[in-house]
Write an enzyme that holds these catalytic residues in place. Structure first.
Site, PDB file in Angstrom:
ATOM      1  CG  ASP A   1      43.688  46.458  44.021  1.00  8.96           C
ATOM      2  OD1 ASP A   1      44.846  46.214  43.638  1.00  8.96           O
ATOM      3  OD2 ASP A   1      42.955  45.602  44.564  1.00  8.96           O
TER       4      ASP A   1
ATOM      5  CB  ALA B   1      40.225  44.385  42.237  1.00  8.82           C
TER       6      ALA B   1
HETATM    7  O1  MRU Z   1      45.847  42.671  48.462  1.00  6.24           O
HETATM    8  P1  MRU Z   1      45.466  41.896  47.245  1.00  6.24           P
HETATM    9  O2  MRU Z   1      46.202  40.618  47.096  1.00  6.24           O
HETATM   10  O3  MRU Z   1      43.967  41.738  47.113  1.00  6.24           O
HETATM   11  O4  MRU Z   1      45.930  42.848  46.044  1.00  6.24           O
HETATM   12  C1  MRU Z   1      45.645  42.431  44.746  1.00  6.24           C
HETATM   13  C2  MRU Z   1      46.233  43.298  43.708  1.00  6.24           C
HETATM   14  O5  MRU Z   1      46.863  44.286  43.968  1.00  6.24           O
HETATM   15  C3  MRU Z   1      45.914  42.904  42.287  1.00  6.24           C
HETATM   16  O6  MRU Z   1      46.952  43.273  41.429  1.00  6.24           O
HETATM   17  C4  MRU Z   1      44.621  43.606  41.846  1.00  6.24           C
HETATM   18  O7  MRU Z   1      43.599  43.398  42.771  1.00  6.24           O
HETATM   19  C5  MRU Z   1      44.164  43.127  40.516  1.00  6.24           C
HETATM   20  S1  MRU Z   1      43.620  41.466  40.530  1.00  6.24           S
HETATM   21  C6  MRU Z   1      43.080  41.094  38.959  1.00  6.24           C
END
Ligand code: MRU
Length: 367
Positions: free
Chosen positions: A246, A57
């Site tokens: 997210d 995110a």
């Molecule tokens: O699909 P992604 O790899 O973007 O998902 C990322 C996550 O679920 C993370 O845990 C979240 O974005 C936090 S990153 C600091």
């Protein structure tokens, strides 16, 4: 295997203003190859976000800030109204790349707010202001992650076992990460932890990315398949669960990579504290509860074909591939932000976190 020892010194997302490019570390190639991409067109940037070449995110937010600044640079007009309208189109285009992580729209709205706050600025001045704002978003991300790391470190002690899901580490942010920030910060202070990384089906962010960056930082790291988390907890190896997020709703329901909800339920069963770590930019107070968060659905091939030499499920089978779920607020021990740790009831404590943020921002404006 890419050079593990040097990965922590790479920038996840960078602006190359001279060459008008967004520079990212391609996360789909890790851990085997370290490939740096120079993205120039808006379509390339959109694709990089959609394909998870840049992901996590906070990193998506930083990339979107730089991306929309690059779009602004390309707008050829001296007319502010026309400039603003074309900027809005570019912003909406990037915003459509992924729906769940609120940091994407948060960063893009913040960029657009700069234009709204300076209606008198010329186009050239507006472009300069947008550049400064995109750089500020990245600088703040580093500060926020470090602060989250500091608060997170108060929850664990040297030698603890931590289980994490997906990758909420340096690769998902500008530095340190969120869920992994306490681990990286602890390493800087000579502490040692044992970290269990859920592999995180279907895109394997835990097996490919978290384990990679933790190993590079000298952390005792173990990859487990997602269905092994219960056994690892039962063995008594996990003192705390740290995950990223997210989008967190106003009631504390925390949306994160698919599988997070199951990990939270297991942690509750085994009496292990379950912490969500994320910046206030990931908390969406306009959303009341987890059920109201839009969950990205992704292509079936990610489940049936990726990572296999041959397709592994029969042709024609139905596939359900949601990219995220949410941990119910009742399962969450604390939400660790850059302004402190929110505890239940989250409807109150999250408001308090935003009050602290407001105060800090006021004090900064006075300086
Ligand atoms: O699909 P992604 O790899 O973007 O998902 C990322 C996550 O679920 C993370 O845990 C979240 O974005 C936090 S990153 C600091």
């Amino acid at each position: 295997m890419a050079d593990e020892k040097s990965i922590m010194s790479y920038e996840t997302v960078e602006l190359d203003d001279e060459n008008s490019a967004l520079v990212i570390l391609d996360q789909t190639r890790l851990p085997n190859e370290v490939e740096i991409l120079h993205l120039k067109t808006q379509q390339e940037i959109w694709d990089a976000i959609y394909l998870l070449q840049v992901r996590g995110a906070p990193a998506i937010g930083v990339a979107a800030g730089f991306g929309v600044y690059l779009a602004a640079k390309e707008i050829r007009t001296e007319n502010r109204a026309e400039f603003d309208a074309r900027f809005h189109e570019a912003k909406e285009f990037l915003n459509s790349a992924r729906p769940t992580a609120v940091n994407l729209s948060w960063a893009l709205n913040r960029m657009e707010q700069v234009l709204k706050d300076h209606p008198e600025a010329s186009v050239a001045e507006a472009v300069a202001l947008l550049k400064a704002e995109s750089e500020e978003i990245k600088a703040e991300d580093v500060w926020m992650c470090r602060s989250i790391g500091e608060y997170g470190l108060t929850l664990i002690k040297d030698g603890d076992g931590i289980l994490t899901h997906c990758n909420a580490g340096q690769l998902a942010t500008s530095k340190y990460g969120t869920a992994l920030a306490p681990i990286h910060l602890g390493r800087e202070r000579g502490m040692n932890f044992r970290v269990f990384c859920d592999e995180t089906r279907p895109l394997l962010q835990g097996a490919r990315l978290s384990s990679f960056e933790l190993l590079a930082d000298g952390v005792d790291t173990t990859v487990i398949c997602d269905n092994m988390a219960s056994q690892v907890m039962k063995n008594g190896w996990v003192n705390a669960v740290f995950v990223g997020c997210d989008r967190v709703a106003a009631n504390g329901d925390a949306c994160n990579k698919i599988g997070t909800s199951g990990v939270a339920i297991l942690a509750k069963y085994y009496g292990i504290p379950f912490y969500v770590l994320g910046p206030t930019s990931t908390i969406d107070m306009s959303i009341e509860k987890g059920e109201d968060i839009t969950i990205e659905q992704r292509k079936p091939e990610e489940v049936t074909e990726m990572w296999y030499k041959k397709r592994m499920a029969p042709e024609g089978v139905k596939v359900y591939n949601p990219a995220f779920d949410f941990a119910d607020h009742e399962l969450i021990t604390g939400i660790v932000t850059e302004y402190g740790i929110a505890r239940p009831p989250y409807t109150e404590s999250l408001k308090e976190i935003f009050r602290k943020k407001e105060e800090a921002q006021k004090a900064k404006r006075k300086d």
